[in-house]
Design an enzyme around this catalytic site. Sequence first.
Site, mmCIF file in Angstrom:
data_model
loop_
_atom_site.group_PDB
_atom_site.id
_atom_site.type_symbol
_atom_site.label_atom_id
_atom_site.label_comp_id
_atom_site.label_asym_id
_atom_site.label_seq_id
_atom_site.Cartn_x
_atom_site.Cartn_y
_atom_site.Cartn_z
ATOM 1 N N LEU A 129 0.843 -1.205 0.000
ATOM 2 C CA LEU A 129 0.000 0.000 0.000
ATOM 3 C C LEU A 129 0.878 1.256 0.000
ATOM 4 O O LEU A 129 0.680 2.187 -0.765
ATOM 5 C CB LEU A 129 -0.889 -0.022 1.263
ATOM 6 N N ARG A 272 18.240 -13.123 40.494
ATOM 7 C CA ARG A 272 19.309 -12.126 40.615
ATOM 8 C C ARG A 272 19.291 -11.471 42.003
ATOM 9 O O ARG A 272 18.230 -11.074 42.491
ATOM 10 C CB ARG A 272 19.113 -11.076 39.517
ATOM 11 N N GLN A 283 10.400 -3.459 46.090
ATOM 12 C CA GLN A 283 9.145 -2.984 45.489
ATOM 13 C C GLN A 283 9.388 -2.339 44.125
ATOM 14 O O GLN A 283 8.557 -2.422 43.240
ATOM 15 C CB GLN A 283 8.462 -1.965 46.407
ATOM 16 N N GLU A 371 1.339 -1.200 9.813
ATOM 17 C CA GLU A 371 -0.115 -1.467 9.708
ATOM 18 C C GLU A 371 -0.935 -0.386 10.438
ATOM 19 O O GLU A 371 -1.981 -0.648 11.009
ATOM 20 C CB GLU A 371 -0.448 -2.886 10.164
ATOM 21 N N THR A 373 0.176 3.526 12.385
ATOM 22 C CA THR A 373 0.863 3.965 13.611
ATOM 23 C C THR A 373 -0.136 4.084 14.775
ATOM 24 O O THR A 373 -1.357 4.091 14.569
ATOM 25 C CB THR A 373 1.489 5.359 13.394
ATOM 26 N N GLU A 375 -0.749 6.726 16.318
ATOM 27 C CA GLU A 375 -1.514 7.963 16.084
ATOM 28 C C GLU A 375 -2.708 7.680 15.162
ATOM 29 O O GLU A 375 -3.819 8.178 15.385
ATOM 30 C CB GLU A 375 -0.605 9.034 15.456
HETATM 31 N N1 CAA Z 1 -13.061 -0.737 6.305
HETATM 32 C C1 CAA Z 1 -13.762 -0.458 5.195
HETATM 33 N N2 CAA Z 1 -13.821 0.773 4.652
HETATM 34 C C2 CAA Z 1 -13.152 1.755 5.278
HETATM 35 C C3 CAA Z 1 -12.386 1.527 6.440
HETATM 36 C C4 CAA Z 1 -12.367 0.217 6.955
HETATM 37 N N3 CAA Z 1 -11.664 -0.065 8.055
HETATM 38 N N4 CAA Z 1 -11.814 2.686 6.826
HETATM 39 C C5 CAA Z 1 -12.190 3.617 5.961
HETATM 40 N N5 CAA Z 1 -13.013 3.055 5.016
HETATM 41 C C6 CAA Z 1 -13.668 3.724 3.905
HETATM 42 C C7 CAA Z 1 -14.547 4.877 4.411
HETATM 43 O O1 CAA Z 1 -15.828 4.409 4.713
HETATM 44 C C8 CAA Z 1 -14.542 5.824 3.225
HETATM 45 O O2 CAA Z 1 -15.499 5.376 2.291
HETATM 46 P P1 CAA Z 1 -16.224 6.380 1.234
HETATM 47 O O3 CAA Z 1 -15.237 6.650 0.166
HETATM 48 O O4 CAA Z 1 -17.394 5.601 0.740
HETATM 49 O O5 CAA Z 1 -16.588 7.617 2.003
HETATM 50 C C9 CAA Z 1 -13.163 5.623 2.627
HETATM 51 O O6 CAA Z 1 -12.682 4.352 3.091
HETATM 52 C C10 CAA Z 1 -12.187 6.709 3.043
HETATM 53 O O7 CAA Z 1 -12.151 6.740 4.456
HETATM 54 P P2 CAA Z 1 -11.556 7.963 5.238
HETATM 55 O O8 CAA Z 1 -12.202 9.221 4.782
HETATM 56 O O9 CAA Z 1 -11.609 7.646 6.684
HETATM 57 O O10 CAA Z 1 -10.058 7.970 4.709
HETATM 58 P P3 CAA Z 1 -8.806 8.844 5.118
HETATM 59 O O11 CAA Z 1 -8.134 9.280 3.886
HETATM 60 O O12 CAA Z 1 -9.179 9.888 6.125
HETATM 61 O O13 CAA Z 1 -7.829 7.745 5.778
HETATM 62 C C11 CAA Z 1 -6.905 6.475 7.556
HETATM 63 C C12 CAA Z 1 -8.148 7.044 6.892
HETATM 64 C C13 CAA Z 1 -7.431 5.747 8.783
HETATM 65 C C14 CAA Z 1 -5.935 7.556 7.979
HETATM 66 C C15 CAA Z 1 -6.197 5.488 6.598
HETATM 67 O O14 CAA Z 1 -5.596 6.177 5.537
HETATM 68 C C16 CAA Z 1 -5.162 4.632 7.296
HETATM 69 O O15 CAA Z 1 -5.499 3.638 7.944
HETATM 70 N N6 CAA Z 1 -3.850 4.994 7.158
HETATM 71 C C17 CAA Z 1 -2.789 4.137 7.654
HETATM 72 C C18 CAA Z 1 -2.327 3.226 6.550
HETATM 73 C C19 CAA Z 1 -1.574 2.040 7.065
HETATM 74 O O16 CAA Z 1 -1.970 1.381 8.017
HETATM 75 N N7 CAA Z 1 -0.449 1.725 6.397
HETATM 76 C C20 CAA Z 1 0.303 0.572 6.700
HETATM 77 C C21 CAA Z 1 0.497 -0.214 5.431
HETATM 78 S S1 CAA Z 1 0.876 -1.912 5.568
HETATM 79 C C22 CAA Z 1 2.405 -2.013 6.259
HETATM 80 O O17 CAA Z 1 2.585 -1.506 7.314
HETATM 81 C C23 CAA Z 1 3.528 -2.713 5.606
HETATM 82 C C24 CAA Z 1 3.460 -4.172 5.610
HETATM 83 O O18 CAA Z 1 3.970 -4.793 4.685
HETATM 84 C C25 CAA Z 1 2.875 -4.905 6.723
#
Ligand code: CAA
Length: 391
Positions: A129, A272, A283, A371, A373, A375
Site C-alpha cells: 500500500l 538475581r 518494590q 499497519e 501507527t 496515532e
Molecule cells: N473498512 C472499510 N472501509 C473503510 C475503512 C475500513 N476499516 N476505513 C475507511 N473506510 C472507507 C470509508 O468508509 C470511506 O469510504 P467512502 O469513500 O465511501 O466515504 C473511505 O474508506 C475513506 O475513508 P476515510 O475518509 O476515513 O479515509 P482517510 O483518507 O481519512 O484515511 C486512515 C483514513 C485511517 C488515515 C487510513 O488512511 C489509514 O489507515 N492509514 C494508515 C495506513 C496504514 O496502516 N499503512 C500501513 C500499510 S501496511 C504495512 O505496514 C507494511 C506491511 O507490509 C505490513
Amino acid sequence: MSGNGLFSLTDEHEMLRQAARDFARNEIAPIAAEFDETGEFPSETIAKMGAMGFMGIEVPEEYGGAGMDTLSYVLALEEICKADAAHGTIMSVNNSLFCHAVLRFGTEAQKDKYLRGVASGQAIGAYSLTEPMSGSDAGTMRSRAIREGDHYVINGRKSWVTSAPVADYVLLFTMTDPEKKHRGISAFLIDTDQPGFARGKKEPKLGIRASATSEILFEDYHVPAENRLGEEGEGFKIAMSVLDAGRIGIAAQALGIAGAAYEHSVAYAQEREAFGSKIGEFQGVAFQLADMKTRLEAARLLTYNAALAKEKCKQTGERFTLEASMAKLFASETAMFVTHAAVQIHGGMGYSKELPIERYFRDAKITEIYEGTSEIQRMVIARLETGLRIT
Ligand code: CAA
C-alpha cells in the site's frame, strides 16, 4: 490465558497453541538471535510452519489452509512471536493481509490460483500500500495502473513492503483514476516473476530483522484485468478492511513479544541478587512486574476480543475496525512498555546481546508503527466514537 478468565478455549485451540508453542521453542527460539544478526530470511522454518498449517490458519482446507478460526490464528501467532517476532511478521502478512484479502474479495479463479500456495506456506505473499510519499496518508499514492484492453499497465514505486525480497505474489494497491482520489484506487494480484517487476534494496531495520522488507518497482508491468481484486475504485476500502484483520495480527505479535519479555523478567527477578536480596523483593522491581502483567493481560483481552469480533463479522459482514484498532493500539504500546521495563530490570544484561531482551525491545517498536501507527489507531478510534472528522 491463565486463570478463570472470560475466554474459554476449546480443546482444538489448546492443541493448536501447544503445537505452536512447542514448534516455536524447539525450532525458532534456537535460531532467532542468529537470523536477527544476519538479517537472513528464515526460509527453512517458514516452510516448516507452512507444513504445520500456520501460514493460512483461517483459510479453508480446500484452498490449502488449516480451516480454523481467528482466535486460533491469534493464539498461534502469539506463540511464534514469543520466540521470534520476525517469523511472526512473515506469518501475519501471509495470513491476515494476503490470504484474508483473497478469501474475502477474490473470485473463485483468484482463490484457486493464489490461495493454495500462500496458505500452505509454499509461496510467500506480500501486501503493498505504502509509497515513498504516502504512508499514513494512504489515499495519496502516485503509482498508476492504466487500462489497455484486457490488461492494465502499471508504473510506480512502492515502499516498505514486508516479504517483498522473496514474495511470489503481491497484493498491490495503485491508482486507476487519480481524479477520484481514494475512490480511484484499485487492487491487483501481482505475479512477481513477470517482466516489469523489480525488487529494490532490502531495508536495514532496527528490529524484526529476519523479515525481509524492500521497495518494489513497476515499469510497464502488464497485469491481466482478471487479476484485479474487487471492482475498479474499490481498492482503498479493500486495503482498509484488510488492515483491520492485519491489525489483530500485530496485536497478537505485540502480545507475544511482551509475554516473552515479561517471563524473562520474572525469572530474573527471582534469581538475581543485589544488596543481599533477590531483586524481585524490592518494590521497585516487584511493582514494575505487577504493572507489566496487568497491562499484558488487558492487552490479551482486547486482542482476543478483536479476534472474536472478527469471527462474528464473518457471518454478518459488519466491520470490526474499532475492536481491531483498540487491540493494536493497546497491545503495541504494552509491548513497548513491557520490553522497556524488561531491559531496565535486567540492567547490563538487558542491554547485552547475550540475552534476547534487547531484541524484544527493538522488535516491539515496529508494532507501534506498521499497519497503522499508534496515532492513526487513535484517529480511527476517536473518529468512530465521535463521528467527527478528526485529523
Ligand atoms: N473498512 C472499510 N472501509 C473503510 C475503512 C475500513 N476499516 N476505513 C475507511 N473506510 C472507507 C470509508 O468508509 C470511506 O469510504 P467512502 O469513500 O465511501 O466515504 C473511505 O474508506 C475513506 O475513508 P476515510 O475518509 O476515513 O479515509 P482517510 O483518507 O481519512 O484515511 C486512515 C483514513 C485511517 C488515515 C487510513 O488512511 C489509514 O489507515 N492509514 C494508515 C495506513 C496504514 O496502516 N499503512 C500501513 C500499510 S501496511 C504495512 O505496514 C507494511 C506491511 O507490509 C505490513
